[in-house]
Design a protein around this motif. Structure first.
Motif, PDB file in Angstrom:
ATOM      1  N   VAL A  57       0.790  -1.343  -0.123  1.00  0.00           N
ATOM      2  CA  VAL A  57       0.022   0.081   0.041  1.00  0.00           C
ATOM      3  C   VAL A  57       0.818   1.324   0.117  1.00  0.00           C
ATOM      4  CG1 VAL A  57      -1.910  -1.011   1.085  1.00  0.00           C
ATOM      5  CG2 VAL A  57      -0.296   0.027   2.426  1.00  0.00           C
ATOM      6  N   LEU A  58       2.124   1.122   0.656  1.00  0.00           N
ATOM      7  CA  LEU A  58       3.063   2.403   0.599  1.00  0.00           C
ATOM      8  C   LEU A  58       3.506   2.867  -0.642  1.00  0.00           C
ATOM      9  CD1 LEU A  58       4.545   2.504   4.168  1.00  0.00           C
ATOM     10  CD2 LEU A  58       2.352   3.858   3.406  1.00  0.00           C
ATOM     11  N   ALA A  59       3.727   1.670  -1.488  1.00  0.00           N
ATOM     12  CA  ALA A  59       4.273   1.876  -2.875  1.00  0.00           C
ATOM     13  C   ALA A  59       3.582   2.533  -3.553  1.00  0.00           C
ATOM     14  CB  ALA A  59       4.646   0.694  -3.268  1.00  0.00           C
ATOM     15  N   VAL A  60       2.001   2.352  -3.495  1.00  0.00           N
ATOM     16  CA  VAL A  60       1.119   3.237  -4.211  1.00  0.00           C
ATOM     17  C   VAL A  60       1.006   4.759  -3.798  1.00  0.00           C
ATOM     18  CG1 VAL A  60      -1.508   3.389  -4.745  1.00  0.00           C
ATOM     19  CG2 VAL A  60      -0.544   1.173  -4.487  1.00  0.00           C
ATOM     20  N   GLN A  61       1.216   5.254  -2.492  1.00  0.00           N
ATOM     21  CA  GLN A  61       1.176   6.523  -2.119  1.00  0.00           C
ATOM     22  C   GLN A  61       1.921   7.563  -2.954  1.00  0.00           C
ATOM     23  OE1 GLN A  61       2.842   7.742   1.665  1.00  0.00           O
ATOM     24  NE2 GLN A  61       0.673   7.302   2.370  1.00  0.00           N
ATOM     25  N   PRO A  62       3.086   7.524  -3.238  1.00  0.00           N
ATOM     26  CA  PRO A  62       3.895   8.605  -3.948  1.00  0.00           C
ATOM     27  C   PRO A  62       3.345   8.989  -5.159  1.00  0.00           C
ATOM     28  CG  PRO A  62       5.533   7.176  -3.122  1.00  0.00           C
ATOM     29  CD  PRO A  62       4.188   6.436  -2.965  1.00  0.00           C
ATOM     30  N   GLY A  63       2.832   7.976  -5.986  1.00  0.00           N
ATOM     31  CA  GLY A  63       2.075   8.125  -7.072  1.00  0.00           C
ATOM     32  C   GLY A  63       0.943   9.048  -7.136  1.00  0.00           C
ATOM     33  N   LEU A 112      -8.411  11.923  -4.259  1.00  0.00           N
ATOM     34  CA  LEU A 112      -7.283  11.448  -4.191  1.00  0.00           C
ATOM     35  C   LEU A 112      -6.762  11.758  -3.084  1.00  0.00           C
ATOM     36  CD1 LEU A 112      -5.970  12.759  -7.628  1.00  0.00           C
ATOM     37  CD2 LEU A 112      -6.019  10.593  -7.225  1.00  0.00           C
ATOM     38  N   ALA A 113      -6.860  12.658  -2.418  1.00  0.00           N
ATOM     39  CA  ALA A 113      -6.358  12.970  -0.996  1.00  0.00           C
ATOM     40  C   ALA A 113      -6.678  11.845   0.129  1.00  0.00           C
ATOM     41  CB  ALA A 113      -6.555  14.369  -0.184  1.00  0.00           C
ATOM     42  N   ASP A 114      -8.206  11.304   0.080  1.00  0.00           N
ATOM     43  CA  ASP A 114      -8.545  10.445   0.722  1.00  0.00           C
ATOM     44  C   ASP A 114      -7.809   8.911   0.411  1.00  0.00           C
ATOM     45  OD1 ASP A 114     -10.516  11.962   2.024  1.00  0.00           O
ATOM     46  OD2 ASP A 114     -12.154  11.357   0.817  1.00  0.00           O
ATOM     47  N   THR A 115      -7.819   8.855  -0.671  1.00  0.00           N
ATOM     48  CA  THR A 115      -6.745   7.514  -1.348  1.00  0.00           C
ATOM     49  C   THR A 115      -5.631   7.569  -0.734  1.00  0.00           C
ATOM     50  OG1 THR A 115      -8.045   7.562  -3.358  1.00  0.00           O
ATOM     51  CG2 THR A 115      -6.114   6.391  -3.467  1.00  0.00           C
ATOM     52  N   VAL A 116      -4.829   8.761  -0.499  1.00  0.00           N
ATOM     53  CA  VAL A 116      -3.542   8.756   0.120  1.00  0.00           C
ATOM     54  C   VAL A 116      -3.598   8.373   1.464  1.00  0.00           C
ATOM     55  CG1 VAL A 116      -1.496  10.391   0.678  1.00  0.00           C
ATOM     56  CG2 VAL A 116      -2.522  10.412  -1.615  1.00  0.00           C
ATOM     57  N   ARG A 117      -4.591   8.972   2.192  1.00  0.00           N
ATOM     58  CA  ARG A 117      -4.777   8.777   3.773  1.00  0.00           C
ATOM     59  C   ARG A 117      -5.176   7.311   3.868  1.00  0.00           C
ATOM     60  NH1 ARG A 117      -8.036  13.496   3.017  1.00  0.00           N
ATOM     61  NH2 ARG A 117      -7.142  15.129   3.632  1.00  0.00           N
ATOM     62  N   THR A 118      -5.951   6.584   2.877  1.00  0.00           N
ATOM     63  CA  THR A 118      -6.272   5.057   3.031  1.00  0.00           C
ATOM     64  C   THR A 118      -4.950   4.288   2.618  1.00  0.00           C
ATOM     65  OG1 THR A 118      -8.358   5.612   2.012  1.00  0.00           O
ATOM     66  CG2 THR A 118      -7.485   3.408   1.839  1.00  0.00           C
ATOM     67  N   THR A 119      -3.901   4.747   2.186  1.00  0.00           N
ATOM     68  CA  THR A 119      -2.598   4.109   1.878  1.00  0.00           C
ATOM     69  C   THR A 119      -1.893   3.869   3.403  1.00  0.00           C
ATOM     70  OG1 THR A 119      -1.451   5.806   1.372  1.00  0.00           O
ATOM     71  CG2 THR A 119      -2.216   4.450  -0.438  1.00  0.00           C
ATOM     72  N   ALA A 120      -1.890   5.059   4.143  1.00  0.00           N
ATOM     73  CA  ALA A 120      -1.536   5.186   5.298  1.00  0.00           C
ATOM     74  C   ALA A 120      -2.188   4.366   6.417  1.00  0.00           C
ATOM     75  CB  ALA A 120      -1.102   6.556   5.902  1.00  0.00           C
ATOM     76  N   ALA A 121      -3.511   4.398   6.273  1.00  0.00           N
ATOM     77  CA  ALA A 121      -4.433   3.635   7.167  1.00  0.00           C
ATOM     78  C   ALA A 121      -4.145   2.264   6.885  1.00  0.00           C
ATOM     79  CB  ALA A 121      -5.804   4.200   7.089  1.00  0.00           C
ATOM     80  N   ALA A 122      -4.160   1.743   5.824  1.00  0.00           N
ATOM     81  CA  ALA A 122      -3.994   0.320   5.526  1.00  0.00           C
ATOM     82  C   ALA A 122      -2.802  -0.014   5.972  1.00  0.00           C
ATOM     83  CB  ALA A 122      -4.217   0.364   4.063  1.00  0.00           C
ATOM     84  N   HIS A 123      -1.668   0.752   5.898  1.00  0.00           N
ATOM     85  CA  HIS A 123      -0.331   0.317   6.264  1.00  0.00           C
ATOM     86  C   HIS A 123      -0.335   0.165   7.736  1.00  0.00           C
ATOM     87  CE1 HIS A 123       4.058   0.168   6.601  1.00  0.00           C
ATOM     88  NE2 HIS A 123       4.063   1.059   7.568  1.00  0.00           N
ATOM     89  N   THR A 124      -0.748   1.138   8.347  1.00  0.00           N
ATOM     90  CA  THR A 124      -0.825   1.139   9.915  1.00  0.00           C
ATOM     91  C   THR A 124      -1.721  -0.364  10.182  1.00  0.00           C
ATOM     92  OG1 THR A 124      -1.081   3.519  10.042  1.00  0.00           O
ATOM     93  CG2 THR A 124      -1.778   2.345  11.915  1.00  0.00           C
ATOM     94  N   VAL A 125      -3.002  -0.688   9.848  1.00  0.00           N
ATOM     95  CA  VAL A 125      -3.563  -1.748  10.190  1.00  0.00           C
ATOM     96  C   VAL A 125      -2.773  -3.057   9.818  1.00  0.00           C
ATOM     97  CG1 VAL A 125      -5.568  -3.298   9.548  1.00  0.00           C
ATOM     98  CG2 VAL A 125      -5.869  -0.686   9.916  1.00  0.00           C
ATOM     99  N   GLY A 126      -1.817  -3.018   8.797  1.00  0.00           N
ATOM    100  CA  GLY A 126      -1.393  -4.273   8.375  1.00  0.00           C
ATOM    101  C   GLY A 126       0.043  -4.393   9.193  1.00  0.00           C
ATOM    102  N   HIS A 127       0.211  -3.533  10.146  1.00  0.00           N
ATOM    103  CA  HIS A 127       1.481  -3.551  10.675  1.00  0.00           C
ATOM    104  C   HIS A 127       1.355  -3.377  12.202  1.00  0.00           C
ATOM    105  CE1 HIS A 127       3.364  -2.997   7.139  1.00  0.00           C
ATOM    106  NE2 HIS A 127       4.420  -3.621   7.309  1.00  0.00           N
TER     107      HIS A 127
END
Length: 127
Positions: A57-63, A112-127
């Motif tokens: 999920v974090l790999a998606v975030q920068p793009g 798109l901002a919500d999508t970026v937030r989702t990448t961070a939230a999904a990363h936090t849940v996954g770790h």
């Protein structure tokens, strides 16, 4: 004139603040078709590259952040165009289309901002 050659000339002209306007809808339709074709030709490799590159999920975030930034800058530019159109009393149909484009652009930046937030939230849940 080929799209590549015209694009090079237009890029060079844009550096000096020059833009060409087209008064013929047939020519505009041709240009729009060329833009679409060029975009879809370039997009052919996007899926394969994104699959290889976006391993988590974090790999998606920068793009997504990059796209949001470009769209936001373009929407703010369009807001200026809209303001100028209003101030000059240009046709209401044009102003309405510009308003629609600006509104849609702002909505897209929120998504798109919500999508970026989702990448961070999904990363936090996954770790």
């Amino acid at each position: 004139m080929s799209l590549a050659r015209r694009s090079l000339k237009e890029v060079a002209a844009a550096r000096f603040g020059w833009r060409r306007a087209y008064g013929d809808t047939t020519e505009i339709d041709g240009l729009l078709s060329e833009q679409t074709e060029t975009a879809y030709t370039g997009a052919a490799n996007h899926a394969a590259l994104a699959t290889a590159k976006n391993t988590d999920v974090l790999a998606v975030q920068p793009g997504v952040l990059d796209v949001r930034g470009r769209i936001l800058a373009d929407v703010l530019y369009l807001e200026g165009v809209l303001t100028g159109a209003r101030n000059r009393g240009l046709p209401p149909e044009l102003i309405e289309r510009l308003e629609d484009a600006v509104d849609h652009g702002h909505e897209l930046t929120v998504i798109l901002a919500d999508t970026v937030r989702t990448t961070a939230a999904a990363h936090t849940v996954g770790h």
